[in-house]
Write a protein that holds these residues in place. Structure first.
Motif, mmCIF file in Angstrom:
data_model
loop_
_atom_site.group_PDB
_atom_site.id
_atom_site.type_symbol
_atom_site.label_atom_id
_atom_site.label_comp_id
_atom_site.label_asym_id
_atom_site.label_seq_id
_atom_site.Cartn_x
_atom_site.Cartn_y
_atom_site.Cartn_z
ATOM 1 N N GLY A 140 46.366 -16.657 -31.192
ATOM 2 C CA GLY A 140 45.305 -17.468 -31.780
ATOM 3 C C GLY A 140 45.765 -18.830 -32.258
ATOM 4 N N MET A 141 46.979 -19.233 -31.879
ATOM 5 C CA MET A 141 47.525 -20.484 -32.406
ATOM 6 C C MET A 141 47.047 -21.689 -31.606
ATOM 7 S SD MET A 141 51.449 -19.243 -33.295
ATOM 8 C CE MET A 141 52.042 -20.901 -33.646
ATOM 9 N N SER A 142 46.774 -22.772 -32.329
ATOM 10 C CA SER A 142 46.485 -24.056 -31.700
ATOM 11 C C SER A 142 47.697 -24.958 -31.890
ATOM 12 C CB SER A 142 45.245 -24.698 -32.326
ATOM 13 O OG SER A 142 45.467 -24.982 -33.699
ATOM 14 N N ALA A 143 47.656 -26.151 -31.330
ATOM 15 C CA ALA A 143 48.816 -27.043 -31.402
ATOM 16 C C ALA A 143 49.228 -27.316 -32.841
ATOM 17 C CB ALA A 143 48.519 -28.347 -30.669
ATOM 18 N N ARG A 144 48.267 -27.441 -33.744
ATOM 19 C CA ARG A 144 48.610 -27.765 -35.128
ATOM 20 C C ARG A 144 49.336 -26.619 -35.837
ATOM 21 N NH1 ARG A 144 43.029 -27.042 -35.243
ATOM 22 N NH2 ARG A 144 42.307 -25.259 -36.492
ATOM 23 N N ASP A 145 49.263 -25.412 -35.259
ATOM 24 C CA ASP A 145 49.949 -24.264 -35.859
ATOM 25 C C ASP A 145 51.416 -24.181 -35.450
ATOM 26 O OD1 ASP A 145 47.560 -23.261 -37.075
ATOM 27 O OD2 ASP A 145 46.941 -22.516 -35.112
ATOM 28 N N PHE A 155 51.600 -14.935 -17.668
ATOM 29 C CA PHE A 155 50.189 -14.849 -18.010
ATOM 30 C C PHE A 155 49.510 -16.188 -17.713
ATOM 31 C CE2 PHE A 155 52.029 -11.389 -20.274
ATOM 32 C CZ PHE A 155 51.016 -10.465 -20.511
ATOM 33 N N PRO A 156 48.187 -16.180 -17.552
ATOM 34 C CA PRO A 156 47.468 -17.455 -17.445
ATOM 35 C C PRO A 156 47.661 -18.267 -18.727
ATOM 36 C CG PRO A 156 46.065 -15.608 -16.807
ATOM 37 C CD PRO A 156 47.296 -15.018 -17.431
ATOM 38 N N PRO A 157 47.358 -19.564 -18.703
ATOM 39 C CA PRO A 157 47.496 -20.369 -19.928
ATOM 40 C C PRO A 157 46.723 -19.756 -21.088
ATOM 41 C CG PRO A 157 47.059 -21.781 -18.034
ATOM 42 C CD PRO A 157 46.888 -20.354 -17.555
ATOM 43 N N LEU A 158 47.214 -19.992 -22.287
ATOM 44 C CA LEU A 158 46.595 -19.403 -23.477
ATOM 45 C C LEU A 158 45.097 -19.687 -23.556
ATOM 46 C CD1 LEU A 158 49.204 -19.955 -26.329
ATOM 47 C CD2 LEU A 158 48.212 -17.778 -25.603
ATOM 48 N N GLY A 159 44.688 -20.896 -23.123
ATOM 49 C CA GLY A 159 43.281 -21.234 -23.175
ATOM 50 C C GLY A 159 42.412 -20.338 -22.311
ATOM 51 N N GLU A 160 43.021 -19.696 -21.310
ATOM 52 C CA GLU A 160 42.274 -18.819 -20.414
ATOM 53 C C GLU A 160 42.407 -17.350 -20.773
ATOM 54 O OE1 GLU A 160 43.275 -19.483 -16.338
ATOM 55 O OE2 GLU A 160 43.340 -21.669 -16.547
ATOM 56 N N CYS A 161 43.518 -16.977 -21.383
ATOM 57 C CA CYS A 161 43.777 -15.531 -21.530
ATOM 58 C C CYS A 161 43.642 -15.004 -22.959
ATOM 59 C CB CYS A 161 45.162 -15.193 -20.978
ATOM 60 S SG CYS A 161 46.546 -15.777 -21.963
ATOM 61 N N ARG A 162 43.297 -15.865 -23.903
ATOM 62 C CA ARG A 162 43.212 -15.376 -25.296
ATOM 63 C C ARG A 162 42.290 -14.176 -25.419
ATOM 64 N NH1 ARG A 162 45.427 -19.363 -28.721
ATOM 65 N NH2 ARG A 162 45.382 -21.480 -27.860
ATOM 66 N N GLN A 163 41.152 -14.230 -24.774
ATOM 67 C CA GLN A 163 40.170 -13.160 -24.920
ATOM 68 C C GLN A 163 40.554 -11.899 -24.173
ATOM 69 O OE1 GLN A 163 37.762 -13.657 -27.099
ATOM 70 N NE2 GLN A 163 38.643 -15.712 -27.375
#
Length: 260
Positions: free
Chosen positions: A218-223, A250-258
């Motif tokens: 669940g981390m974004s760049a600011r984390d 794995f796919p990029p985090l933006g695609e696989c978080r869910q």
């Protein structure tokens, strides 16, 4: 899972990266002394150091690197050298030397006391020599050569500060990434194509097993603490599958978080 990109200049192992063109093994965040500094019983700290050496010895035997680069935070305590660290470091140096490899450290933010216990080679950032160059030639390259070779060069640094050298790939530590998969937390690599000023970035997990790791799901760049992670969604998590003895991309985090 997603296929491994065909042109990446590294191969991955458990908590380590190997760059074949320069015969260089990269590990990061050993945090020697962490167990003692954190008031963990000495036997636990001692067994962790022994485990790190055993895993390193296995990597050295398998990959046969000419150089081992520690990408920062070789030590843990900021302001002192906990008991046992000097011996643990000496044992680590002997393990590398016995394998016929040289040891280079790119100090991290935890390494304020490094000069008091380590008299080996240190560099703020280490540009790995290409296959056609030896280390001395790499050290003596002039500024124009640096600029041209930066287009296809690998630079290792800790990653807590913006890099001082241009590169096509940065290999860093610092953030101790981990991925939660079906409720199980596992150390992971993060690979961001073109992620930092057009250069690729590979973040390696902590080599010490005492580091819990930062769960990146669940981390974004600011984390992230590293300035090289400017868009977390673009980074591929990669987990080492010990059973299959291969990295799982794995796919990029933006695609696989869910999906995790």
């Amino acid at each position: 899972m997603t296929p491994r990109p065909p042109d990446v200049p590294f191969v991955l192992r458990s908590r380590a990266a190997f760059v074949p063109d320069s015969a260089t093994l990269v590990v990061a965040d050993l945090h020697l002394g962490r167990g003692t500094a954190s008031a963990v019983d000495a036997p636990i700290a001692d067994s962790t150091n022994a485990s790190s050496r055993a895993r390193l010895r296995t990597l050295l035997a398998e990959l046969g690197p000419a150089t081992v680069v520690v990408a920062g935070d070789l030590l843990h305590a900021f302001d002192r050298v906990p008991r046992g660290v000097t011996d643990a470091l000496a044992a680590l140096e002997s393990t590398v030397a016995d394998a016929g490899a040289s040891l280079v450290v790119t100090p991290g933010n935890h390494d304020a006391m490094l000069s008091s216990v380590f008299d080996g080679e240190t560099r703020a950032a280490c540009r790995l020599p290409p296959a056609s160059k030896n280390e001395n030639e790499n050290e003596n390259e002039n500024e124009s050569e640096c600029k041209s070779e930066a287009q296809e060069s690998v630079v290792v640094c800790h990653g807590h500060e913006p890099p001082t050298l241009d590169a096509s790939l940065y290999v860093v530590g610092h953030d101790h990434p981990a991925l939660s998969i079906e409720g199980r937390k596992r150390p992971c690599f993060l690979f961001g194509p073109g992620a930092y000023e057009g250069a690729d970035v590979l973040v390696v997990p902590a080599f010490t097993e005492l580091a819990a790791g930062a769960t990146v799901n669940g981390m974004s760049a600011r984390d992230f603490q590293s300035p090289l992670v400017t868009d977390a969604d673009a980074f591929h998590p990669i987990v080492w599958d010990a059973g299959a003895e291969e990295p799982l991309w794995f796919p990029p985090l933006g695609e696989c978080r869910q999906l995790l």
